[in-house]
Write a protein that holds these residues in place. Structure first.
Motif, PDB file in Angstrom:
ATOM      1  N   ILE A   1      90.560  23.295  -8.340  1.00 32.96           N
ATOM      2  CA  ILE A   1      91.322  23.967  -9.387  1.00 32.96           C
ATOM      3  C   ILE A   1      91.247  25.486  -9.271  1.00 32.96           C
ATOM      4  N   SER A   2      90.307  25.991  -8.469  1.00 32.88           N
ATOM      5  CA  SER A   2      90.309  27.422  -8.199  1.00 32.88           C
ATOM      6  C   SER A   2      89.569  27.714  -6.902  1.00 32.88           C
ATOM      7  N   VAL A   3      90.015  28.772  -6.240  1.00 29.64           N
ATOM      8  CA  VAL A   3      89.398  29.260  -5.011  1.00 29.64           C
ATOM      9  C   VAL A   3      89.285  30.772  -5.144  1.00 29.64           C
ATOM     10  N   ASP A   4      88.089  31.294  -4.941  1.00 33.42           N
ATOM     11  CA  ASP A   4      87.878  32.740  -4.990  1.00 33.42           C
ATOM     12  C   ASP A   4      87.216  33.147  -3.679  1.00 33.42           C
ATOM     13  N   TYR A   5      87.981  33.810  -2.813  1.00 29.03           N
ATOM     14  CA  TYR A   5      87.464  34.268  -1.523  1.00 29.03           C
ATOM     15  C   TYR A   5      87.214  35.765  -1.618  1.00 29.03           C
ATOM     16  N   GLN A   6      86.045  36.190  -1.175  1.00 32.69           N
ATOM     17  CA  GLN A   6      85.685  37.597  -1.253  1.00 32.69           C
ATOM     18  C   GLN A   6      85.097  38.050   0.071  1.00 32.69           C
ATOM     19  N   HIS A   7      85.360  39.282   0.408  1.00 36.58           N
ATOM     20  CA  HIS A   7      84.629  39.911   1.505  1.00 36.58           C
ATOM     21  C   HIS A   7      84.237  41.292   1.042  1.00 36.58           C
ATOM     22  N   GLN A   8      83.103  41.731   1.498  1.00 35.08           N
ATOM     23  CA  GLN A   8      82.535  42.988   1.012  1.00 35.08           C
ATOM     24  C   GLN A   8      82.894  44.173   1.900  1.00 35.08           C
ATOM     25  N   GLY A   9      83.964  44.065   2.619  1.00 37.08           N
ATOM     26  CA  GLY A   9      84.422  45.182   3.437  1.00 37.08           C
ATOM     27  C   GLY A   9      84.569  44.808   4.894  1.00 37.08           C
ATOM     28  N   TYR A  10      85.168  45.706   5.607  1.00 34.50           N
ATOM     29  CA  TYR A  10      85.450  45.511   7.014  1.00 34.50           C
ATOM     30  C   TYR A  10      84.336  46.100   7.858  1.00 34.50           C
TER      31      TYR A  10
ATOM     32  N   GLU B   1      79.370  37.855   7.806  1.00 31.37           N
ATOM     33  CA  GLU B   1      78.149  37.996   7.005  1.00 31.37           C
ATOM     34  C   GLU B   1      78.422  38.588   5.630  1.00 31.37           C
ATOM     35  N   LYS B   2      79.600  39.154   5.438  1.00 35.47           N
ATOM     36  CA  LYS B   2      79.951  39.799   4.168  1.00 35.47           C
ATOM     37  C   LYS B   2      80.981  39.000   3.383  1.00 35.47           C
ATOM     38  N   THR B   3      81.079  37.698   3.644  1.00 36.09           N
ATOM     39  CA  THR B   3      82.088  36.871   2.989  1.00 36.09           C
ATOM     40  C   THR B   3      81.458  35.877   2.024  1.00 36.09           C
ATOM     41  N   LYS B   4      82.259  35.463   1.059  1.00 40.00           N
ATOM     42  CA  LYS B   4      81.816  34.503   0.059  1.00 40.00           C
ATOM     43  C   LYS B   4      83.049  33.769  -0.458  1.00 40.00           C
ATOM     44  N   MET B   5      82.909  32.477  -0.724  1.00 44.42           N
ATOM     45  CA  MET B   5      83.986  31.696  -1.333  1.00 44.42           C
ATOM     46  C   MET B   5      83.393  30.832  -2.429  1.00 44.42           C
ATOM     47  N   VAL B   6      84.078  30.789  -3.564  1.00 44.84           N
ATOM     48  CA  VAL B   6      83.668  29.929  -4.667  1.00 44.84           C
ATOM     49  C   VAL B   6      84.802  28.943  -4.912  1.00 44.84           C
TER      50      VAL B   6
ATOM     51  N   GLU C   1      81.082  23.607  -9.227  1.00 44.44           N
ATOM     52  CA  GLU C   1      81.284  24.871  -8.535  1.00 44.44           C
ATOM     53  C   GLU C   1      80.483  24.838  -7.237  1.00 44.44           C
ATOM     54  N   ILE C   2      81.165  25.146  -6.129  1.00 48.92           N
ATOM     55  CA  ILE C   2      80.527  25.177  -4.816  1.00 48.92           C
ATOM     56  C   ILE C   2      80.683  26.585  -4.266  1.00 48.92           C
ATOM     57  N   VAL C   3      79.583  27.176  -3.830  1.00 45.88           N
ATOM     58  CA  VAL C   3      79.593  28.536  -3.304  1.00 45.88           C
ATOM     59  C   VAL C   3      79.199  28.493  -1.831  1.00 45.88           C
ATOM     60  N   PHE C   4      80.001  29.167  -1.008  1.00 45.28           N
ATOM     61  CA  PHE C   4      79.713  29.310   0.422  1.00 45.28           C
ATOM     62  C   PHE C   4      79.533  30.790   0.709  1.00 45.28           C
ATOM     63  N   GLU C   5      78.564  31.133   1.542  1.00 49.52           N
ATOM     64  CA  GLU C   5      78.361  32.520   1.932  1.00 49.52           C
ATOM     65  C   GLU C   5      78.297  32.625   3.447  1.00 49.52           C
ATOM     66  N   SER C   6      78.657  33.794   3.947  1.00 44.70           N
ATOM     67  CA  SER C   6      78.700  34.060   5.400  1.00 44.70           C
ATOM     68  C   SER C   6      79.586  33.023   6.086  1.00 44.70           C
ATOM     69  N   ILE C   7      80.866  33.091   5.774  1.00 47.22           N
ATOM     70  CA  ILE C   7      81.835  32.087   6.212  1.00 47.22           C
ATOM     71  C   ILE C   7      82.288  32.350   7.644  1.00 47.22           C
ATOM     72  N   LYS C   8      82.177  31.321   8.460  1.00 44.34           N
ATOM     73  CA  LYS C   8      82.599  31.394   9.862  1.00 44.34           C
ATOM     74  C   LYS C   8      84.060  30.961  10.010  1.00 44.34           C
ATOM     75  N   ASP C   9      84.475  29.939   9.249  1.00 39.66           N
ATOM     76  CA  ASP C   9      85.832  29.393   9.346  1.00 39.66           C
ATOM     77  C   ASP C   9      86.116  28.619   8.062  1.00 39.66           C
ATOM     78  N   PHE C  10      87.380  28.578   7.653  1.00 36.14           N
ATOM     79  CA  PHE C  10      87.742  27.767   6.498  1.00 36.14           C
ATOM     80  C   PHE C  10      89.228  27.467   6.504  1.00 36.14           C
ATOM     81  N   GLN C  11      89.569  26.429   5.766  1.00 38.79           N
ATOM     82  CA  GLN C  11      90.964  26.074   5.510  1.00 38.79           C
ATOM     83  C   GLN C  11      91.015  25.369   4.168  1.00 38.79           C
TER      84      GLN C  11
ATOM     85  N   TRP D   1      75.566  24.673  -4.975  1.00 36.21           N
ATOM     86  CA  TRP D   1      76.461  24.078  -5.950  1.00 36.21           C
ATOM     87  C   TRP D   1      75.774  23.942  -7.304  1.00 36.21           C
ATOM     88  N   ARG D   2      76.631  23.718  -8.306  1.00 41.10           N
ATOM     89  CA  ARG D   2      76.137  23.413  -9.641  1.00 41.10           C
ATOM     90  C   ARG D   2      77.249  22.749 -10.430  1.00 41.10           C
ATOM     91  N   ILE D   3      76.849  21.980 -11.420  1.00 42.48           N
ATOM     92  CA  ILE D   3      77.800  21.399 -12.363  1.00 42.48           C
ATOM     93  C   ILE D   3      78.015  22.431 -13.457  1.00 42.48           C
TER      94      ILE D   3
END
Length: 129
Positions: free
Chosen positions: A28-37, A48-53, A67-77, A124-126
């Protein structure tokens, strides 16, 4: 509720059991973040500066929000918010990555047909029962 880190097969099995494999789940939601280039030639987003919730509503367990949180994302779809998750799988690589897939397989050829995230950390957490 505090986050629970998925760092080994037991953590993964516990998550899949408690979350019912995310069966009949909807993202129901995707929040992708990166902390800079990272500057260089070429300039790129440093994994190493990426995060997805991800927030997933699991209808098979009374519309529970997970809620599932991923950090330091190598690949996603992440395909489509209307794409129903029938099951999920988690695997670990020898180089320290955890792979979550919204399908029964985390094999690279088959997971490309589904939602997936490959990251250095998964927790993750409920957030609502």
């Amino acid at each position: 509720m505090d986050y629970r880190i998925i760092s080994d097969e037991k953590d993964a099995a516990d998550f899949l059991a408690e979350a019912n494999g995310l069966h009949d789940g909807y993202i129901i939601s995707v929040d992708y973040q990166h902390q800079g280039y990272t500057w260089g030639n070429p300039m790129y987003i440093d994994p190493e500066k990426t995060k997805m919730v991800l927030c997933v509503m699991v209808t098979s367990i009374y519309d529970t929000l997970i809620e599932i949180v991923f950090e330091s994302i190598k690949d996603f779809q992440i395909k489509d918010a209307d794409y129903e998750l029938l099951d999920s799988s988690i695997s670990f690589s020898k180089d320290g990555y955890v792979t979550w897939c919204g399908d029964l397989s985390t094999e690279p050829d088959s997971m490309r047909d589904s939602n997936y995230v490959v990251a250095s950390m998964m927790k993750w957490r409920i957030i609502s029962p």
